[in-house]
Design an enzyme around this catalytic site. Structure first.
Site, PDB file in Angstrom:
ATOM      1  N   ASN A   1       0.829  -1.217   0.000  1.00  0.00           N
ATOM      2  CA  ASN A   1       0.000   0.000   0.000  1.00  0.00           C
ATOM      3  C   ASN A   1       0.860   1.264   0.000  1.00  0.00           C
ATOM      4  OD1 ASN A   1      -2.373  -1.607   0.289  1.00  0.00           O
ATOM      5  ND2 ASN A   1      -1.794  -1.896   2.431  1.00  0.00           N
TER       6      ASN A   1
ATOM      7  N   HIS B   1     -13.691  -2.760   5.553  1.00  0.00           N
ATOM      8  CA  HIS B   1     -12.527  -3.443   6.124  1.00  0.00           C
ATOM      9  C   HIS B   1     -12.856  -4.096   7.468  1.00  0.00           C
ATOM     10  CE1 HIS B   1      -8.483  -3.491   8.147  1.00  0.00           C
ATOM     11  NE2 HIS B   1      -8.164  -3.976   6.966  1.00  0.00           N
TER      12      HIS B   1
ATOM     13  N   GLU C   1     -15.765   3.073   3.675  1.00  0.00           N
ATOM     14  CA  GLU C   1     -14.436   3.486   3.222  1.00  0.00           C
ATOM     15  C   GLU C   1     -14.642   4.507   2.106  1.00  0.00           C
ATOM     16  OE1 GLU C   1     -11.778   0.186   2.272  1.00  0.00           O
ATOM     17  OE2 GLU C   1     -12.810  -1.066   3.723  1.00  0.00           O
TER      18      GLU C   1
ATOM     19  N   ASP D   1     -13.641   6.111   6.402  1.00  0.00           N
ATOM     20  CA  ASP D   1     -12.267   5.628   6.542  1.00  0.00           C
ATOM     21  C   ASP D   1     -11.529   5.929   5.237  1.00  0.00           C
ATOM     22  OD1 ASP D   1      -9.934   4.146   6.583  1.00  0.00           O
ATOM     23  OD2 ASP D   1     -10.824   2.432   7.610  1.00  0.00           O
TER      24      ASP D   1
ATOM     25  N   HIS E   1      -7.018   4.228   2.227  1.00  0.00           N
ATOM     26  CA  HIS E   1      -6.325   4.057   0.944  1.00  0.00           C
ATOM     27  C   HIS E   1      -6.445   5.276   0.034  1.00  0.00           C
ATOM     28  CE1 HIS E   1      -5.256  -0.182   1.538  1.00  0.00           C
ATOM     29  NE2 HIS E   1      -6.308  -0.155   2.330  1.00  0.00           N
TER      30      HIS E   1
ATOM     31  N   LYS F   1       0.174   3.578   4.991  1.00  0.00           N
ATOM     32  CA  LYS F   1      -0.046   3.259   3.573  1.00  0.00           C
ATOM     33  C   LYS F   1       0.693   4.311   2.744  1.00  0.00           C
ATOM     34  CE  LYS F   1      -4.141   0.870   5.130  1.00  0.00           C
ATOM     35  NZ  LYS F   1      -3.527  -0.436   5.396  1.00  0.00           N
TER      36      LYS F   1
HETATM   37  C1  LIG Z   1      -9.886   0.566   5.064  1.00  0.00           C
HETATM   38  C2  LIG Z   1      -8.844   0.208   6.060  1.00  0.00           C
HETATM   39  N1  LIG Z   1      -8.961   0.686   7.317  1.00  0.00           N
HETATM   40  C3  LIG Z   1      -8.050   0.392   8.250  1.00  0.00           C
HETATM   41  C4  LIG Z   1      -6.963  -0.414   7.969  1.00  0.00           C
HETATM   42  C5  LIG Z   1      -6.003  -0.756   9.054  1.00  0.00           C
HETATM   43  O1  LIG Z   1      -4.938   0.125   9.068  1.00  0.00           O
HETATM   44  P1  LIG Z   1      -3.553  -0.298   9.738  1.00  0.00           P
HETATM   45  O2  LIG Z   1      -2.870  -1.174   8.740  1.00  0.00           O
HETATM   46  O3  LIG Z   1      -2.884   0.985  10.013  1.00  0.00           O
HETATM   47  O4  LIG Z   1      -3.912  -1.056  10.988  1.00  0.00           O
HETATM   48  C6  LIG Z   1      -6.788  -0.907   6.678  1.00  0.00           C
HETATM   49  C7  LIG Z   1      -5.595  -1.723   6.384  1.00  0.00           C
HETATM   50  O5  LIG Z   1      -5.524  -2.550   5.563  1.00  0.00           O
HETATM   51  C8  LIG Z   1      -7.762  -0.602   5.703  1.00  0.00           C
HETATM   52  O6  LIG Z   1      -7.645  -1.092   4.461  1.00  0.00           O
END
Ligand SMILES: Cc1ncc(COP(=O)(O)O)c(C=O)c1O
Length: 376
Positions: A42, A123, A165, A194, A197, A226
């Site tokens: 990422n 997620h 997301e 969220d 990405h 990311k």
């Molecule tokens: C949409 C989303 N939120 C949260 C996370 C989690 O983030 P972190 O990797 O910092 O724990 C991810 C990670 O893949 C994600 O894709």
């Protein structure tokens, strides 16, 4: 070592996963450092690979305590101010990871007598946070505004929430945020977005999808591992929201603060990223080239996909594994993503492009995928 009954039971579960081609073996070696081109991480702008300067890593290695006890350092406050400014919010709060941020924020904000409408492809951290809140959770079809509206109109709850997301990590598509904001306003719901990405990739200064389309979520989550290329996450929003989370987000309150040294590294990376329109333009050009080439080779892409995430779908997980192995033999590190990460029947190779790839690499990759999955 003597094995216990627990060991035997766990082994049986692992064997069962293996029989369905869903086992992820734990690697015995570090990730390949040479030879393979990363098209799966990422690290959209390549920042995770940049060396850290001596001046940047000057803070103490350990915060010493949780933020509320004795762990708030100048570096945290400075970074939080800059993050809030970046995403045009009043305030922001740092968390140790995106997973923890979602778990802690959702569980703190959403009460058992609330209703949450959650996109079906959200997620795991969003799903788990909703579960932890003990609210009624309505899982809505992916990006389906009508389904969301239906769920909200039927809900008689103290508070209603929509959780989504802004750029879906496994599908590379986005909800219609302006319409979602409008829907929330009409139905008296709060919008939780969220931006994991999207941050760094979309929007002015890479500040995410919400700012890109002029939408203000009630709660915005960004991750720092990311495109920012380091580790951690933040929640941003109004001052009362952040004051509330400071008091009530258990994954924040009861956890050691982020290393001040790392916090300095994150701050430098965010500063660089905000000014790096060049990298974002390079990434955009590579994505356009890759999408055009894939189209020409006949390898299908979902219509609504955009940006640096490219899902190449397969009905069977073993086919995704075979294609990942074939790409690896040709020098590309792409991962097969299988259930339970994605729904059954939608195993995929999830290709992610990065600003530091060359047009030649992207062209070769598209050709290889075209050979492996004609008309997939
Ligand atoms: C949409 C989303 N939120 C949260 C996370 C989690 O983030 P972190 O990797 O910092 O724990 C991810 C990670 O893949 C994600 O894709």
């Amino acid at each position: 070592v003597e094995r216990t009954r627990l060991d035997d039971e766990l082994k049986a579960e692992l064997l069962e996963l293996q029989s369905r081609n869903l086992l992820r073996p734990r690697p015995e070696t570090a990730r390949p450092q040479t030879g393979l081109v990363d098209v799966c991480s990422n690290d959209y702008l390549g920042y995770g690979r940049l060396p850290v300067s001596r001046e940047t890593s000057t803070g103490s290695p350990g915060a010493g305590a949780s933020r509320l006890i004795f762990g708030t350092h100048a570096a945290h406050l400075e970074l939080e101010r800059e993050l809030a400014d970046w995403v045009h919010c009043e305030a922001a709060l740092l968390f140790s990871s995106g997973y923890v941020a979602n778990l802690a924020a959702l569980a703190a904000l959403i009460k058992p007598d609330d209703v949450v409408v959650s996109d079906e492809l959200n997620h795991a951290s969003l799903i788990d946070g909703c579960r932890l809140s003990r609210a009624t959770v309505v899982v809505a079809r992916h990006r389906d505004l009508q389904a969301m509206e239906g769920a909200l109109s039927q809900a008689s709850a103290r508070r209603r929430w929509v959780v989504t997301e802004s750029y879906f990590s496994m599908d590379g598509d986005s909800p219609d945020l302006p319409k979602l904001r409008d829907l929330c306003d009409r139905r008296g719901a709060y919008l939780y977005v969220d931006e994991a990405h999207a941050l760094g990739v979309f929007g002015p200064e890479g500040s995410g999808m919400a700012r890109n389309v002029g939408v203000r979520p009630d709660v915005l989550v960004g991750t720092l591992g990311k495109a920012v290329g380091v580790q951690g996450a933040f929640v941003a929003g109004s001052t009362p929201l952040i004051d509330f989370l400071w008091n009530r987000a258990r994954g924040f309150v009861f956890s050691t603060a982020t290393s001040p040294m790392l916090t300095g590294v994150i701050r430098e990376s965010v500063r660089r990223l905000r000014n790096d329109d060049g990298a974002r333009a390079r990434l955009r050009d590579l994505c356009q080239l890759f999408a055009d080439l894939l189209c020409r080779t006949g390898a299908g892409l979902p219509e609504e996909r955009h940006g640096p995430i490219f899902p190449i779908l397969f009905a069977r997980p073993e086919r995704a594994l075979e294609v990942a192995a074939a790409l690896r033999r040709e020098g590309f590190l792409a991962q097969a993503i299988r259930p339970p990460t994605v729904p059954t029947g939608t195993s995929r190779i999830r290709i992610t492009l990065h600003a530091d790839l060359t047009p030649l690499e992207v062209t070769r990759l598209a050709m290889l995928i075209g050979e492996q999955c004609p008309g997939s």
